[in-house]
Enzyme design. Structure first.
Site, PDB file in Angstrom:
ATOM      1  N   ALA A 168       0.834  -1.205   0.000  1.00 58.71           N
ATOM      2  CA  ALA A 168       0.000   0.000   0.000  1.00 58.71           C
ATOM      3  C   ALA A 168       0.862   1.244   0.000  1.00 58.71           C
ATOM      4  O   ALA A 168       0.604   2.210  -0.735  1.00 58.71           O
ATOM      5  CB  ALA A 168      -0.931  -0.010   1.215  1.00 58.71           C
ATOM      6  N   ASP A 169       1.902   1.262   0.821  1.00 57.76           N
ATOM      7  CA  ASP A 169       2.808   2.411   0.874  1.00 57.76           C
ATOM      8  C   ASP A 169       3.453   2.678  -0.477  1.00 57.76           C
ATOM      9  O   ASP A 169       3.481   3.822  -0.958  1.00 57.76           O
ATOM     10  CB  ASP A 169       3.908   2.155   1.911  1.00 57.76           C
ATOM     11  N   PHE A 170       4.013   1.656  -1.085  1.00 57.14           N
ATOM     12  CA  PHE A 170       4.746   1.866  -2.326  1.00 57.14           C
ATOM     13  C   PHE A 170       3.815   2.238  -3.473  1.00 57.14           C
ATOM     14  O   PHE A 170       4.167   3.077  -4.309  1.00 57.14           O
ATOM     15  CB  PHE A 170       5.573   0.627  -2.667  1.00 57.14           C
TER      16      PHE A 170
END
Length: 407
Positions: A168-170
């Protein structure tokens, strides 16, 4: 070589992963990225630190930037930030809306300071709705968005992130970089500041766009508290997924005599070539994704998988890769990250670089993932020490701005 964003100033007020990834990519495209850090610095500096203020996690996402310390809770800090914003082309932050407004980073305040600046706000769940003010990290977003449930597999006691990766972050970082680039392009056509927002929730759903596509009536029926993902639901879902995967022979990993290989046949011609290479036949080759019509078909399709497995175990990976490649079957050996990073292919394309990071020494880092004119775009400058460029950036913030000088 002139890079697309040469001469542009990007301010990075974000911490952890998504924002820093986005701005590191913008740095590789030529932007002068200034990491504006709170006293003590980005929290990722202190996440499993190798030396005080430096960690591999921080170094991996912050090369190519300058650092200035700015206490946004103080009038002096907000004045310094305002001076930098007046000169910036883009501002990236991951503060919740109320906090961003208090610090002068909301779109309205930025526009008042600089009507050409692109603003990109990163949040866990978006700026409106019942969870808008809720902070969250990658694991939380994956849980809320169904990504943890989708990654669950048989034998697990509780859900885990796929590969323990911050997907999700990337993905949010990539979306933020796209948003900033879109804003820079749009301001050439439409005068005035452009503001964007992306969220970990949106990124997590983006990763599941194909799975989202279903009939609305079915989706409405399956939603709600009745579909809580508890232990029983996990067993049901993973069992169903395993049963479907059991029947898919053309898009999966197999064990050979000495290693694992992955074959990826997404069209009928590729599937037929794989079967011909192994001297096998499959009456269901046209659509191996559909559920089995009956037990006879299920047994036949499961038997084909076992046949392929048996034949591939009879030879080494290199031999099968050579044969499949010659036949036009997409195939590769399953590698570790270290092997992938050391590969001639990754090195030839500049995807992995080494920089001397204080306290860490020579450190392997992600290189340029975008090429221009055949050359990878990368800013080969180590991640900065906290406040390393304090004086020069304070001078920049205080100097007369070109718009002020023109008046």
């Amino acid at each position: 070589m002139t890079r697309p964003l040469d001469g542009l100033l990007v301010l990075d007020f974000s911490q952890y992963v998504a924002g820093p990834l986005a701005t590191m990519l913008l740095s590789d495209l030529g932007a002068d990225v200034v990491k504006v850090e709170r006293p003590g610095g980005d929290a990722y500096r202190h996440y499993d630190p190798v030396v005080p203020g430096q960690s591999r996690y921080f170094s991996s996402l912050n090369r190519g930037k300058r650092s200035v310390v700015c206490d946004l809770a103080s009038p002096e800090g907000r004045e310094l930030a305002a001076g930098l914003i007046a000169r910036a082309d883009a501002v990236v932050h991951n503060f919740l809306p109320a906090r961003a407004a208090a610090f002068g980073l909301d779109a309205a305040t930025v526009k008042r300071l600089n009507d050409r600046a692109v603003v990109c706000a990163i949040s866990a769940f978006g700026s409106v709705g019942p969870e808008a003010g809720t902070p969250g990290y990658d694991l939380i977003a994956q849980a809320v968005a169904g990504l943890l449930a989708a990654a669950a597999h048989p034998g697990q006691q509780v859900p885990e992130r796929l590969g323990r990766m911050p997907l999700a972050d990337f993905t949010t970082g990539l979306l933020a970089a796209v948003a900033v680039l879109s804003g820079l392009l749009q301001r050439q056509r439409t005068p005035g500041a452009q503001d964007f927002e992306v969220s970990l929730l949106g990124a997590s759903l983006t990763l599941q766009a194909q799975q989202l596509a279903t009939e609305q009536e079915t989706a409405d029926r399956e939603a709600g508290p009745a579909r809580r993902f508890d232990a029983e639901a996990m067993r049901e879902q993973t069992a169903a997924r395993a049963a479907a995967a059991e029947l898919e022979p053309f898009y999966r990993c197999y064990q050979t005599a000495d290693a694992f290989i992955a074959v990826g046949c997404l069209d009928v011609a590729q599937r037929r070539r794989l079967l011909a290479t192994l001297d096998l036949a499959d009456p269901y080759v046209e659509n191996p994704q559909r559920p089995a019509a009956d037990e006879r078909e299920r047994s036949a399709r499961a038997a084909l998988v076992l046949q392929i497995e048996s034949r591939l175990r009879g030879g080494p990976a290199a031999e099968w890769i050579e044969r499949f490649t010659a036949a036009g079957v997409p195939v590769a050996e399953v590698r570790t990250l270290d092997a992938a990073a050391a590969s001639a292919q990754a090195r030839a394309n500049g995807l992995v670089i080494s920089l001397d990071q204080p306290g860490l020494g020579p450190t392997r880092l992600l290189g340029g993932v975008v090429k221009q004119g055949g050359e990878p775009l990368v800013t080969p400058r180590r991640a900065p020490d906290l406040g390393e460029h304090q004086q020069e950036l304070e001078r920049l913030a205080a100097a007369p701005h070109r718009a002020e000088a023109a008046r």
